[in-house]
Design a protein around this motif. Structure first.
Motif, PDB file in Angstrom:
ATOM      1  N   GLN A  20       0.734  -0.997   0.089  1.00 45.67           N
ATOM      2  CA  GLN A  20       0.438  -0.210  -0.420  1.00 45.67           C
ATOM      3  C   GLN A  20       0.564   1.144  -0.368  1.00 45.67           C
ATOM      4  OE1 GLN A  20      -3.322  -0.377  -0.048  1.00 45.67           O
ATOM      5  NE2 GLN A  20      -2.540  -2.144  -0.275  1.00 45.67           N
ATOM      6  N   ARG A  21       0.559   2.359  -0.167  1.00 50.95           N
ATOM      7  CA  ARG A  21       1.577   3.490  -0.392  1.00 50.95           C
ATOM      8  C   ARG A  21       1.594   3.932   0.995  1.00 50.95           C
ATOM      9  NH1 ARG A  21      -0.607   8.601  -3.309  1.00 50.95           N
ATOM     10  NH2 ARG A  21      -2.007   7.125  -5.144  1.00 50.95           N
ATOM     11  N   CYS A  22       2.804   4.639   1.590  1.00 50.02           N
ATOM     12  CA  CYS A  22       3.505   4.409   2.389  1.00 50.02           C
ATOM     13  C   CYS A  22       3.577   5.502   3.837  1.00 50.02           C
ATOM     14  CB  CYS A  22       4.739   4.468   2.286  1.00 50.02           C
ATOM     15  SG  CYS A  22       5.450   3.532   1.007  1.00 50.02           S
ATOM     16  N   GLY A  23       3.371   5.625   5.270  1.00 46.68           N
ATOM     17  CA  GLY A  23       2.354   6.623   5.658  1.00 46.68           C
ATOM     18  C   GLY A  23       3.576   8.087   5.031  1.00 46.68           C
ATOM     19  N   ASN A  24       4.864   7.789   5.266  1.00 45.54           N
ATOM     20  CA  ASN A  24       5.462   9.004   5.859  1.00 45.54           C
ATOM     21  C   ASN A  24       6.730   9.052   4.574  1.00 45.54           C
ATOM     22  OD1 ASN A  24       7.299   8.004   6.859  1.00 45.54           O
ATOM     23  ND2 ASN A  24       6.391   7.911   8.377  1.00 45.54           N
ATOM     24  N   PHE A  25       7.685   9.807   4.709  1.00 42.84           N
ATOM     25  CA  PHE A  25       8.987   9.405   3.314  1.00 42.84           C
ATOM     26  C   PHE A  25      10.055   8.812   3.733  1.00 42.84           C
ATOM     27  CE2 PHE A  25      12.560  12.139   1.206  1.00 42.84           C
ATOM     28  CZ  PHE A  25      11.829  11.851  -0.090  1.00 42.84           C
ATOM     29  N   ARG A  26      10.139   8.262   5.378  1.00 41.53           N
ATOM     30  CA  ARG A  26      11.468   7.631   5.897  1.00 41.53           C
ATOM     31  C   ARG A  26      10.685   6.437   5.680  1.00 41.53           C
ATOM     32  NH1 ARG A  26      15.442   8.887   9.691  1.00 41.53           N
ATOM     33  NH2 ARG A  26      14.761  10.516   9.791  1.00 41.53           N
ATOM     34  N   GLU A  27       9.122   5.658   5.572  1.00 39.53           N
ATOM     35  CA  GLU A  27       8.789   4.790   5.458  1.00 39.53           C
ATOM     36  C   GLU A  27       8.890   4.370   3.419  1.00 39.53           C
ATOM     37  OE1 GLU A  27       4.876   2.126   4.839  1.00 39.53           O
ATOM     38  OE2 GLU A  27       4.949   3.691   6.924  1.00 39.53           O
ATOM     39  N   THR A  28       9.069   5.313   2.981  1.00 38.65           N
ATOM     40  CA  THR A  28       9.134   5.805   1.554  1.00 38.65           C
ATOM     41  C   THR A  28      10.740   5.050   1.392  1.00 38.65           C
ATOM     42  OG1 THR A  28       7.758   6.794   1.671  1.00 38.65           O
ATOM     43  CG2 THR A  28       9.265   6.928  -0.092  1.00 38.65           C
ATOM     44  N   ALA A  29      11.806   5.824   1.351  1.00 33.86           N
ATOM     45  CA  ALA A  29      13.092   5.610   1.812  1.00 33.86           C
ATOM     46  C   ALA A  29      13.286   4.220   1.590  1.00 33.86           C
ATOM     47  CB  ALA A  29      14.078   6.289   2.906  1.00 33.86           C
ATOM     48  N   GLU A  30      12.453   3.162   2.509  1.00 35.99           N
ATOM     49  CA  GLU A  30      12.682   1.952   3.071  1.00 35.99           C
ATOM     50  C   GLU A  30      12.359   1.431   2.430  1.00 35.99           C
ATOM     51  OE1 GLU A  30      15.292   0.579   5.963  1.00 35.99           O
ATOM     52  OE2 GLU A  30      15.590   2.128   6.471  1.00 35.99           O
ATOM     53  N   THR A  31      11.043   1.550   1.735  1.00 37.07           N
ATOM     54  CA  THR A  31      10.167   0.949   0.990  1.00 37.07           C
ATOM     55  C   THR A  31      11.455   0.530  -0.686  1.00 37.07           C
ATOM     56  OG1 THR A  31       8.033   1.034   1.578  1.00 37.07           O
ATOM     57  CG2 THR A  31       8.080   0.159  -0.307  1.00 37.07           C
TER      58      THR A  31
ATOM     59  N   ALA B 275      21.567   1.063   0.959  1.00 36.01           N
ATOM     60  CA  ALA B 275      21.671   1.425   2.581  1.00 36.01           C
ATOM     61  C   ALA B 275      20.575   2.825   2.591  1.00 36.01           C
ATOM     62  CB  ALA B 275      23.080   1.360   2.956  1.00 36.01           C
ATOM     63  N   VAL B 276      19.612   2.883   3.274  1.00 34.71           N
ATOM     64  CA  VAL B 276      18.931   4.835   3.392  1.00 34.71           C
ATOM     65  C   VAL B 276      19.909   4.792   4.757  1.00 34.71           C
ATOM     66  CG1 VAL B 276      17.401   6.101   4.103  1.00 34.71           C
ATOM     67  CG2 VAL B 276      17.012   3.446   2.849  1.00 34.71           C
ATOM     68  N   THR B 277      20.424   5.915   4.221  1.00 36.08           N
ATOM     69  CA  THR B 277      21.903   6.913   5.434  1.00 36.08           C
ATOM     70  C   THR B 277      21.153   8.607   4.845  1.00 36.08           C
ATOM     71  OG1 THR B 277      23.090   7.640   6.127  1.00 36.08           O
ATOM     72  CG2 THR B 277      24.218   6.929   3.939  1.00 36.08           C
ATOM     73  N   ASN B 278      21.912   9.145   5.610  1.00 33.32           N
ATOM     74  CA  ASN B 278      22.427  10.851   5.708  1.00 33.32           C
ATOM     75  C   ASN B 278      21.168  11.626   5.555  1.00 33.32           C
ATOM     76  OD1 ASN B 278      25.154  10.194   5.714  1.00 33.32           O
ATOM     77  ND2 ASN B 278      24.944   9.919   3.352  1.00 33.32           N
ATOM     78  N   TRP B 279      19.843  11.622   6.546  1.00 33.85           N
ATOM     79  CA  TRP B 279      19.247  11.874   6.521  1.00 33.85           C
ATOM     80  C   TRP B 279      19.235  13.028   7.223  1.00 33.85           C
ATOM     81  CZ3 TRP B 279      13.785  10.867   5.082  1.00 33.85           C
ATOM     82  CH2 TRP B 279      13.290   9.072   5.175  1.00 33.85           C
TER      83      TRP B 279
ATOM     84  N   SER C 274      15.074  14.235   2.872  1.00 38.53           N
ATOM     85  CA  SER C 274      15.991  14.284   1.658  1.00 38.53           C
ATOM     86  C   SER C 274      16.731  13.244   3.007  1.00 38.53           C
ATOM     87  CB  SER C 274      16.998  15.410   2.288  1.00 38.53           C
ATOM     88  OG  SER C 274      17.894  15.452   1.369  1.00 38.53           O
ATOM     89  N   PHE C 275      17.491  12.212   2.318  1.00 38.10           N
ATOM     90  CA  PHE C 275      18.197  10.798   2.443  1.00 38.10           C
ATOM     91  C   PHE C 275      19.408  10.975   1.393  1.00 38.10           C
ATOM     92  CE2 PHE C 275      14.290   9.617   0.427  1.00 38.10           C
ATOM     93  CZ  PHE C 275      14.626   8.098  -0.225  1.00 38.10           C
TER      94      PHE C 275
ATOM     95  N   THR D 274      29.176   5.074  -4.054  1.00 36.60           N
ATOM     96  CA  THR D 274      28.492   5.752  -5.090  1.00 36.60           C
ATOM     97  C   THR D 274      27.012   6.175  -4.090  1.00 36.60           C
ATOM     98  OG1 THR D 274      28.250   4.293  -7.061  1.00 36.60           O
ATOM     99  CG2 THR D 274      26.278   4.674  -7.146  1.00 36.60           C
ATOM    100  N   GLU D 275      26.449   7.904  -4.742  1.00 35.00           N
ATOM    101  CA  GLU D 275      25.761   8.185  -3.409  1.00 35.00           C
ATOM    102  C   GLU D 275      24.539   8.882  -4.262  1.00 35.00           C
ATOM    103  OE1 GLU D 275      25.111  10.980   0.976  1.00 35.00           O
ATOM    104  OE2 GLU D 275      27.112  10.379   0.150  1.00 35.00           O
ATOM    105  N   MET D 276      23.268   9.119  -4.060  1.00 33.79           N
ATOM    106  CA  MET D 276      21.704   9.305  -4.790  1.00 33.79           C
ATOM    107  C   MET D 276      21.817  10.355  -3.680  1.00 33.79           C
ATOM    108  SD  MET D 276      18.817   8.431  -6.316  1.00 33.79           S
ATOM    109  CE  MET D 276      19.591   7.341  -7.608  1.00 33.79           C
ATOM    110  N   LYS D 277      21.546  11.225  -3.786  1.00 29.46           N
ATOM    111  CA  LYS D 277      20.472  11.994  -2.787  1.00 29.46           C
ATOM    112  C   LYS D 277      19.152  12.470  -3.403  1.00 29.46           C
ATOM    113  CE  LYS D 277      21.120  14.454   0.602  1.00 29.46           C
ATOM    114  NZ  LYS D 277      21.633  13.876   2.472  1.00 29.46           N
ATOM    115  N   ILE D 278      18.104  12.259  -2.499  1.00 29.26           N
ATOM    116  CA  ILE D 278      16.906  12.484  -3.196  1.00 29.26           C
ATOM    117  C   ILE D 278      15.674  13.315  -1.712  1.00 29.26           C
ATOM    118  CG2 ILE D 278      14.310  11.490  -3.190  1.00 29.26           C
ATOM    119  CD1 ILE D 278      16.067   9.496  -3.515  1.00 29.26           C
TER     120      ILE D 278
END
Length: 191
Positions: free
Chosen positions: A74-85, A100-104, A110-111, A172-176
């Motif tokens: 289902q849709r994620c509840g918040n942006f942190r959950e979106t990042a993990e998904t 890896a999800v990091t640098n919040w 932003s992560f 290799t790091e991508m910022k979102i």
């Protein structure tokens, strides 16, 4: 969603719900596309990056439907959950990798995704023209895919690479970055 649950879900979906494609075929095909874009745009790498992002955006807008259909998520509840998904289910589902999800950021808008493995970069050497190492983001299609997919679930984000091992960086790091939640808008026309 707990990080461990997302990891288990991603692994389960990868093993049971996904048709597999030969990774080397994907890698070589993608490399050919990037090489052709470099040729078409006379090694103007800023334009190549833009085209890769645009292609990815169009893919992401369609890929999200496949993601929901095959994952049962289902849709994620918040942006942190979106990042993990994105990390533990999306990338696992389609590429069998888990960045890896990091640098919040302090405001959780932003992560970074850190890629230990990037199947698109296998067998790749950037052109040795004195500019590609500084200007070309070889896997920029991933940024567009994330932008397009999240737009379809009413999140406008910016995604860009900060570093890439192909450029000689250690990681290799991508910022979102979440720019805003959209209210039942039609996505912009981005052919």
């Amino acid at each position: 969603m707990a990080s461990n649950k997302a990891s288990r879900d991603g692994e389960k979906i990868w093993k049971t719900n996904i048709d597999k494609v030969n990774a080397e075929l994907v890698t070589l095909t993608y490399g050919t596309i990037v090489a052709q874009l470099c040729s078409d745009f006379n090694n103007k790498y800023a334009e190549v990056n833009k085209q890769l992002d645009k292609m990815g955006h169009n893919i992401g807008m369609r890929l999200i439907e496949d993601f929901f259909a095959k994952s049962g998520m289902q849709r994620c509840g918040n942006f942190r959950e979106t990042a993990e998904t994105i990390s533990k289910i999306g990338f696992k589902m389609f590429l069998n990798i888990t960045p890896a999800v990091t640098n919040w950021s302090a405001d959780s808008k932003s992560f970074s995704l850190i890629f230990d493995d990037n199947p698109l970069a296998d067998f790749v050497e950037l052109p040795n023209d004195g500019r590609a190492q500084d200007e070309l983001w070889f896997s920029n299609i991933f940024c567009g895919i994330i932008r397009g997919a999240l737009e379809m679930v009413q999140m406008q984000v910016e995604a860009h690479y900060v570093s890439d091992v192909l450029r000689g960086n250690d990681t290799t790091e991508m910022k979102i970055t979440l720019l805003r939640y959209m209210e039942d808008e039609m996505p912009p026309d981005d052919e």
